[in-house]
Write a protein that holds these residues in place. Sequence first.
Motif, PDB file in Angstrom:
ATOM      1  N   SER A 114       0.830  -1.169  -0.097  1.00 30.57           N
ATOM      2  CA  SER A 114       0.036   0.092   0.066  1.00 30.57           C
ATOM      3  C   SER A 114       1.014   1.196   0.274  1.00 30.57           C
ATOM      4  O   SER A 114       0.465   2.326  -0.180  1.00 30.57           O
ATOM      5  N   ARG A 115       2.287   1.106   0.309  1.00 29.54           N
ATOM      6  CA  ARG A 115       3.073   2.263   0.282  1.00 29.54           C
ATOM      7  C   ARG A 115       3.780   2.513  -0.901  1.00 29.54           C
ATOM      8  O   ARG A 115       4.501   3.494  -1.140  1.00 29.54           O
ATOM      9  N   ARG A 116       3.764   1.681  -1.930  1.00 32.60           N
ATOM     10  CA  ARG A 116       4.172   1.562  -3.272  1.00 32.60           C
ATOM     11  C   ARG A 116       3.553   2.493  -4.033  1.00 32.60           C
ATOM     12  O   ARG A 116       2.129   2.564  -4.147  1.00 32.60           O
ATOM     13  N   ARG A 117       4.359   3.341  -4.803  1.00 34.71           N
ATOM     14  CA  ARG A 117       3.512   4.385  -5.822  1.00 34.71           C
ATOM     15  C   ARG A 117       2.948   3.718  -6.950  1.00 34.71           C
ATOM     16  O   ARG A 117       2.117   4.257  -7.750  1.00 34.71           O
ATOM     17  N   ARG A 118       3.801   2.630  -7.517  1.00 34.75           N
ATOM     18  CA  ARG A 118       3.270   2.030  -8.640  1.00 34.75           C
ATOM     19  C   ARG A 118       3.251   0.511  -8.427  1.00 34.75           C
ATOM     20  O   ARG A 118       4.285  -0.200  -7.519  1.00 34.75           O
ATOM     21  N   LEU A 119       2.343  -0.191  -8.860  1.00 34.08           N
ATOM     22  CA  LEU A 119       1.975  -1.622  -8.891  1.00 34.08           C
ATOM     23  C   LEU A 119       2.138  -2.246 -10.130  1.00 34.08           C
ATOM     24  O   LEU A 119       1.574  -1.923 -11.072  1.00 34.08           O
ATOM     25  N   THR A 120       2.675  -3.561 -10.293  1.00 30.21           N
ATOM     26  CA  THR A 120       2.471  -4.353 -11.351  1.00 30.21           C
ATOM     27  C   THR A 120       1.022  -4.958 -11.234  1.00 30.21           C
ATOM     28  O   THR A 120       0.320  -5.146 -10.299  1.00 30.21           O
ATOM     29  N   GLY A 121       0.560  -5.871 -12.161  1.00 26.17           N
ATOM     30  CA  GLY A 121      -0.760  -6.256 -12.282  1.00 26.17           C
ATOM     31  C   GLY A 121      -0.929  -7.420 -11.155  1.00 26.17           C
ATOM     32  O   GLY A 121      -1.889  -7.526 -10.348  1.00 26.17           O
ATOM     33  N   GLY A 122       0.370  -8.166 -11.055  1.00 28.17           N
ATOM     34  CA  GLY A 122       0.266  -9.350 -10.038  1.00 28.17           C
ATOM     35  C   GLY A 122       0.399  -8.566  -8.598  1.00 28.17           C
ATOM     36  O   GLY A 122      -0.479  -9.126  -7.787  1.00 28.17           O
ATOM     37  N   GLN A 123       0.821  -7.638  -8.550  1.00 30.73           N
ATOM     38  CA  GLN A 123       1.041  -6.881  -6.985  1.00 30.73           C
ATOM     39  C   GLN A 123      -0.495  -6.434  -6.855  1.00 30.73           C
ATOM     40  O   GLN A 123      -0.883  -6.163  -5.725  1.00 30.73           O
ATOM     41  N   ALA A 124      -1.082  -5.789  -7.828  1.00 29.97           N
ATOM     42  CA  ALA A 124      -2.386  -4.953  -7.585  1.00 29.97           C
ATOM     43  C   ALA A 124      -3.610  -6.183  -7.139  1.00 29.97           C
ATOM     44  O   ALA A 124      -4.215  -6.024  -6.286  1.00 29.97           O
ATOM     45  N   ASP A 125      -3.503  -7.282  -7.903  1.00 31.57           N
ATOM     46  CA  ASP A 125      -4.270  -8.324  -7.480  1.00 31.57           C
ATOM     47  C   ASP A 125      -3.937  -8.845  -5.891  1.00 31.57           C
ATOM     48  O   ASP A 125      -4.779  -9.440  -5.102  1.00 31.57           O
ATOM     49  N   GLU A 126      -2.559  -9.109  -5.674  1.00 33.86           N
ATOM     50  CA  GLU A 126      -2.092  -9.335  -4.298  1.00 33.86           C
ATOM     51  C   GLU A 126      -2.833  -8.346  -3.247  1.00 33.86           C
ATOM     52  O   GLU A 126      -3.285  -8.781  -2.246  1.00 33.86           O
ATOM     53  N   LEU A 127      -2.726  -7.174  -3.708  1.00 31.81           N
ATOM     54  CA  LEU A 127      -2.992  -5.994  -2.540  1.00 31.81           C
ATOM     55  C   LEU A 127      -4.586  -6.225  -2.461  1.00 31.81           C
ATOM     56  O   LEU A 127      -4.882  -5.967  -1.112  1.00 31.81           O
ATOM     57  N   LEU A 128      -5.155  -6.532  -3.244  1.00 36.86           N
ATOM     58  CA  LEU A 128      -6.804  -6.728  -3.051  1.00 36.86           C
ATOM     59  C   LEU A 128      -7.055  -7.874  -2.388  1.00 36.86           C
ATOM     60  O   LEU A 128      -7.954  -7.749  -1.502  1.00 36.86           O
ATOM     61  N   ASP A 129      -6.359  -8.952  -2.634  1.00 44.75           N
ATOM     62  CA  ASP A 129      -6.496 -10.173  -1.828  1.00 44.75           C
ATOM     63  C   ASP A 129      -6.143  -9.893  -0.219  1.00 44.75           C
ATOM     64  O   ASP A 129      -7.103 -10.159   0.603  1.00 44.75           O
ATOM     65  N   LEU A 130      -4.910  -9.320  -0.045  1.00 43.92           N
ATOM     66  CA  LEU A 130      -4.651  -9.093   1.200  1.00 43.92           C
ATOM     67  C   LEU A 130      -5.538  -7.980   1.993  1.00 43.92           C
ATOM     68  O   LEU A 130      -5.868  -7.928   3.087  1.00 43.92           O
ATOM     69  N   TYR A 131      -5.949  -6.930   1.326  1.00 41.10           N
ATOM     70  CA  TYR A 131      -7.170  -6.041   1.938  1.00 41.10           C
ATOM     71  C   TYR A 131      -8.165  -6.810   2.202  1.00 41.10           C
ATOM     72  O   TYR A 131      -8.656  -6.634   3.262  1.00 41.10           O
ATOM     73  N   GLN A 132      -8.965  -7.665   1.549  1.00 41.95           N
ATOM     74  CA  GLN A 132     -10.176  -8.642   2.040  1.00 41.95           C
ATOM     75  C   GLN A 132      -9.585  -9.429   3.198  1.00 41.95           C
ATOM     76  O   GLN A 132     -10.589  -9.356   4.072  1.00 41.95           O
ATOM     77  N   GLN A 133      -8.593 -10.057   3.024  1.00 47.44           N
ATOM     78  CA  GLN A 133      -8.128 -10.871   4.413  1.00 47.44           C
ATOM     79  C   GLN A 133      -7.924 -10.104   5.439  1.00 47.44           C
ATOM     80  O   GLN A 133      -8.417 -10.375   6.502  1.00 47.44           O
ATOM     81  N   VAL A 134      -7.240  -9.070   5.406  1.00 49.16           N
ATOM     82  CA  VAL A 134      -6.971  -8.256   6.576  1.00 49.16           C
ATOM     83  C   VAL A 134      -8.440  -7.606   7.029  1.00 49.16           C
ATOM     84  O   VAL A 134      -8.453  -7.166   8.323  1.00 49.16           O
ATOM     85  N   SER A 135      -9.170  -7.184   6.218  1.00 52.83           N
ATOM     86  CA  SER A 135     -10.557  -6.659   6.680  1.00 52.83           C
ATOM     87  C   SER A 135     -11.085  -7.632   7.467  1.00 52.83           C
ATOM     88  O   SER A 135     -11.784  -7.391   8.574  1.00 52.83           O
ATOM     89  N   THR A 136     -11.025  -8.991   7.135  1.00 47.94           N
ATOM     90  CA  THR A 136     -11.638 -10.020   8.121  1.00 47.94           C
ATOM     91  C   THR A 136     -11.106 -10.148   9.210  1.00 47.94           C
ATOM     92  O   THR A 136     -11.673 -10.476  10.220  1.00 47.94           O
ATOM     93  N   HIS A 137      -9.565 -10.037   9.343  1.00 48.74           N
ATOM     94  CA  HIS A 137      -9.026 -10.004  10.470  1.00 48.74           C
ATOM     95  C   HIS A 137      -9.364  -9.166  11.445  1.00 48.74           C
ATOM     96  O   HIS A 137      -9.612  -9.269  12.705  1.00 48.74           O
ATOM     97  N   LEU A 138      -9.565  -7.848  11.124  1.00 46.14           N
ATOM     98  CA  LEU A 138      -9.699  -6.766  11.846  1.00 46.14           C
ATOM     99  C   LEU A 138     -11.294  -7.028  12.231  1.00 46.14           C
ATOM    100  O   LEU A 138     -11.650  -6.657  13.702  1.00 46.14           O
ATOM    101  N   SER A 139     -12.381  -7.412  11.692  1.00 46.42           N
ATOM    102  CA  SER A 139     -13.600  -7.767  12.052  1.00 46.42           C
ATOM    103  C   SER A 139     -13.665  -8.623  13.363  1.00 46.42           C
ATOM    104  O   SER A 139     -14.306  -8.665  13.928  1.00 46.42           O
ATOM    105  N   LEU A 140     -12.761  -9.916  13.075  1.00 44.41           N
ATOM    106  CA  LEU A 140     -12.618 -10.900  14.145  1.00 44.41           C
ATOM    107  C   LEU A 140     -12.076 -10.119  15.283  1.00 44.41           C
ATOM    108  O   LEU A 140     -12.662 -10.694  16.540  1.00 44.41           O
ATOM    109  N   ILE A 141     -10.923  -9.292  15.145  1.00 44.50           N
ATOM    110  CA  ILE A 141     -10.387  -8.771  16.424  1.00 44.50           C
ATOM    111  C   ILE A 141     -11.478  -7.911  17.146  1.00 44.50           C
ATOM    112  O   ILE A 141     -11.689  -7.818  18.415  1.00 44.50           O
ATOM    113  N   ARG A 142     -12.153  -7.101  16.356  1.00 48.73           N
ATOM    114  CA  ARG A 142     -13.217  -6.223  16.858  1.00 48.73           C
ATOM    115  C   ARG A 142     -14.287  -6.941  17.699  1.00 48.73           C
ATOM    116  O   ARG A 142     -14.899  -6.377  18.789  1.00 48.73           O
TER     117      ARG A 142
END
Length: 331
Positions: A21-49
């Motif tokens: 998320s701190r990178r200014r430019r992402l490759t296609g694969g990194q963008a897909d990875e970012l989206l997957d991780l975003y969804q997973q970490v959102s789930t983790h945050l919900s569980l913690i809350r």
Amino acid sequence: MNLDALVAAHSDQWRRLDELSRRRRLTGGQADELLDLYQQVSTHLSLIRTGEADPTLVRHLSTILSRARVTLAGQTSSTWSDLGGFFLRTFPAALYRLRRWWLLTLALNVLAAFLVAWWTIEHPQVYTSMMTREEINAYVGTDFENYYREFPHHEFATLVWVNNAWVAAQAIVFGVLGFPVVYVLWQNTMGLGIVGALMASHDRASLFFGMILPHGLLELTAVFVAGGAGLWLFWSWIDPGPRPRAVAFAEAGRTVIAIALGLVAVLLVSGLIEGFVTPSGLPTAARILIGVLAEAAFFAYVFVVGRRAFRAGATGDVSRTAVGDAAPMAG
């Protein structure tokens, strides 16, 4: 839920999401990875809350997710190219697009100033009713000229820049209502005409024009541009054409904002001239020549750079992508 086990199991994913998320430019694969991780970490945050939330961990993950969300949305940042694009396309195209509005505003106000000056010369009670004989002699003799020399150059330049920007801002903002724009312009035009008549009536016309023209040409043009833009904004909701009134007004508003931002730079130039050139020891002809050159440069900017940008498709509005989708309209 075992919070320590959750942290141990997923901390690498959190770090990776933060890194991407701190990178200014992402490759296609990194963008897909970012989206997957975003969804997973959102789930983790919900569980913690839902369990015994650790405020520090919640705040940490929320920050990471917020940064990732901005990256996913396509964060834009101001760059020199953006600034160059504004002054080479957006601003000059807006000036050229609205040229008939502000040129007519300029012409009518200059004519009005001369008419006010003529009337005041023929009817001196206009200023004698406002000033005593001593005040008139002081103003004509020293105060008018000293106004431009009583402050240090840099302080005076800043003072007039802020004041003129405020006048221009009023002319633009009042465009929502229409008539107040005319009032603001009239107040400035009437004041200019009365002062000119007062100086001319006391054989000080050469001093008046020698002190006004170096900065006043560009300064007043900027104010008249603001006034014309404000009136155009008003007209956009009076006569929106085939578009819904709200759409027409929004488009005009964005263009007028571009003009307002660009005029800040124009008024900075006129303020620098007023602060450093007008009160300088240069011959009057040289000071006026500087003002004429600044005015000529502005018109060249509008009718060369602006016309080229306008014909290339720039309108002074933001890009279609930034505006978003619009509903189809008939006509």
